[in-house]
Design a protein around this motif. Structure first.
Motif, PDB file in Angstrom:
ATOM      1  N   ALA A 139       6.622   6.241  -4.323  1.00 52.58           N
ATOM      2  CA  ALA A 139       7.003   6.582  -5.699  1.00 52.58           C
ATOM      3  C   ALA A 139       6.660   8.036  -6.017  1.00 52.58           C
ATOM      4  O   ALA A 139       7.435   8.746  -6.679  1.00 52.58           O
ATOM      5  CB  ALA A 139       6.306   5.640  -6.676  1.00 52.58           C
ATOM      6  N   LEU A 140       5.513   8.507  -5.558  1.00 51.75           N
ATOM      7  CA  LEU A 140       5.136   9.901  -5.796  1.00 51.75           C
ATOM      8  C   LEU A 140       6.081  10.868  -5.079  1.00 51.75           C
ATOM      9  O   LEU A 140       6.444  11.918  -5.624  1.00 51.75           O
ATOM     10  CB  LEU A 140       3.690  10.129  -5.337  1.00 51.75           C
TER      11      LEU A 140
ATOM     12  N   PRO B  60       0.794  -1.231   0.000  1.00 52.75           N
ATOM     13  CA  PRO B  60       0.000   0.000   0.000  1.00 52.75           C
ATOM     14  C   PRO B  60       0.826   1.281   0.000  1.00 52.75           C
ATOM     15  O   PRO B  60       0.316   2.345  -0.359  1.00 52.75           O
ATOM     16  CB  PRO B  60      -0.826  -0.116   1.301  1.00 52.75           C
ATOM     17  N   TRP B  61       2.100   1.174   0.426  1.00 57.62           N
ATOM     18  CA  TRP B  61       2.953   2.358   0.497  1.00 57.62           C
ATOM     19  C   TRP B  61       3.789   2.552  -0.765  1.00 57.62           C
ATOM     20  O   TRP B  61       4.532   3.543  -0.855  1.00 57.62           O
ATOM     21  CB  TRP B  61       3.876   2.256   1.712  1.00 57.62           C
ATOM     22  N   ALA B  62       3.684   1.637  -1.709  1.00 55.72           N
ATOM     23  CA  ALA B  62       4.533   1.725  -2.904  1.00 55.72           C
ATOM     24  C   ALA B  62       4.225   2.988  -3.712  1.00 55.72           C
ATOM     25  O   ALA B  62       5.135   3.729  -4.104  1.00 55.72           O
ATOM     26  CB  ALA B  62       4.349   0.469  -3.762  1.00 55.72           C
ATOM     27  N   LEU B  63       2.939   3.243  -3.971  1.00 56.37           N
ATOM     28  CA  LEU B  63       2.581   4.417  -4.772  1.00 56.37           C
ATOM     29  C   LEU B  63       2.910   5.728  -4.066  1.00 56.37           C
ATOM     30  O   LEU B  63       3.494   6.629  -4.682  1.00 56.37           O
ATOM     31  CB  LEU B  63       1.099   4.354  -5.147  1.00 56.37           C
ATOM     32  N   PRO B  64       2.579   5.911  -2.758  1.00 53.83           N
ATOM     33  CA  PRO B  64       2.983   7.160  -2.096  1.00 53.83           C
ATOM     34  C   PRO B  64       4.487   7.394  -2.115  1.00 53.83           C
ATOM     35  O   PRO B  64       4.943   8.527  -2.329  1.00 53.83           O
ATOM     36  CB  PRO B  64       2.454   6.979  -0.661  1.00 53.83           C
TER      37      PRO B  64
END
Length: 271
Positions: free
Chosen positions: A27-28, A21-25
């Motif tokens: 990456a951003l 769940p923390w991969a996208l934040p």
């Protein structure tokens, strides 16, 4: 020796699910930092995450961040307890008794369709700019999601289970605690999660309009001095508090609904 990698596989799979769940934040944040360092973003309008982190460290050392976060947390908690408690009690009453539904539900639905943030000028006239005004707005924000979902949960309880409990001689109180509330609990907790989001949304608006403390006050005060890093810091802290509140509610869901088939761990998770 060949068995060791197999023993580690469940741990690796669990770690992957926890981090996913923390991969996208993350990456951003990395893309944001790269864009800021490359000059693609104006540092006055959108400072880099590293600058926001430095602002957070600075406000943490001087006590500003902790004091304002504590003030916001206290308002949110008081408003949640009052508004959520009223919503639960009235939702339970209207779900259980038709005369109460006839008396109250139409009025509640009419008031629900009035945007509670549009009442801010009237609330200031009623309560001034003190704590009561902000808590009252939070109460309004969290009341309706809890009320509607409690009402829905009670009404969707399997009537056959209730009739079976009556056949086995359970009194009304026992039926409420053993049949109605457990059956309605999934819907009630959904309402609570939705109410938590509205709680923080309402609070940040209330604190930016009339407050002398709190995260909303901190961000508005920083805006006056064009401290964009502190403004973004306040927004991120709100997001983090909202995430923590939602995670706590989900933990309550897993514990309170361990008996429910939808919350049973899958075969892969249980291994």
């Amino acid at each position: 020796m060949a068995e060791a990698p197999r023993a580690r596989r469940p741990d690796v799979a669990w770690l992957g699910r926890a981090l996913a769940p923390w991969a996208l934040p993350i990456a951003l944040l990395i893309a944001w930092e790269v864009a800021a360092r490359a000059g693609l973003a104006n540092p006055r309008l959108l400072p880099a995450p590293s600058a926001v982190a430095l602002a957070g460290w600075r406000t943490l050392l001087d006590g500003t961040l902790a004091a304002n976060a504590l003030a916001s947390g206290q308002r949110a908690l008081v408003g949640l307890v009052i508004g959520g408690g009223l919503g639960f009690v009235l939702g339970l009453a209207t779900g259980l008794w038709r005369p109460v539904e006839t008396l109250l539900d139409s009025t509640v639905q009419m008031v629900r369709n009035v945007p509670h943030l549009a009442l801010i000028p009237l609330v200031i006239l009623w309560f001034g700019i003190g704590e009561s005004a902000k808590i009252f707005l939070v109460v309004l924000g969290v009341f309706f999601p809890v009320y509607i979902n409690t009402f829905h949960g009670v009404r969707t309880v399997d009537r056959q289970l209730v009739e079976m409990a009556e056949v086995y001689g359970l009194d009304r109180r026992a039926r409420l605690w053993r049949i109605v509330l457990p059956g309605a609990m999934p819907s009630i907790l959904v309402g609570l999660r939705y109410a938590l989001g509205l709680m923080w949304l309402t609070l940040i608006v209330a604190e930016t309009i009339s407050a002398s403390s709190g995260l909303g006050y901190m961000t508005m005060n920083a805006r006056e001095f064009f401290q964009t890093d502190v403004v973004i810091l306040g927004i991120l802290v709100y997001a983090l508090l909202g995430k923590l509140a939602d995670a706590a509610t989900r933990a309550v869901e897993r514990r309170a609904l361990a008996w429910h088939p939808a919350w049973q761990p899958s075969g892969e998770d249980s291994r």
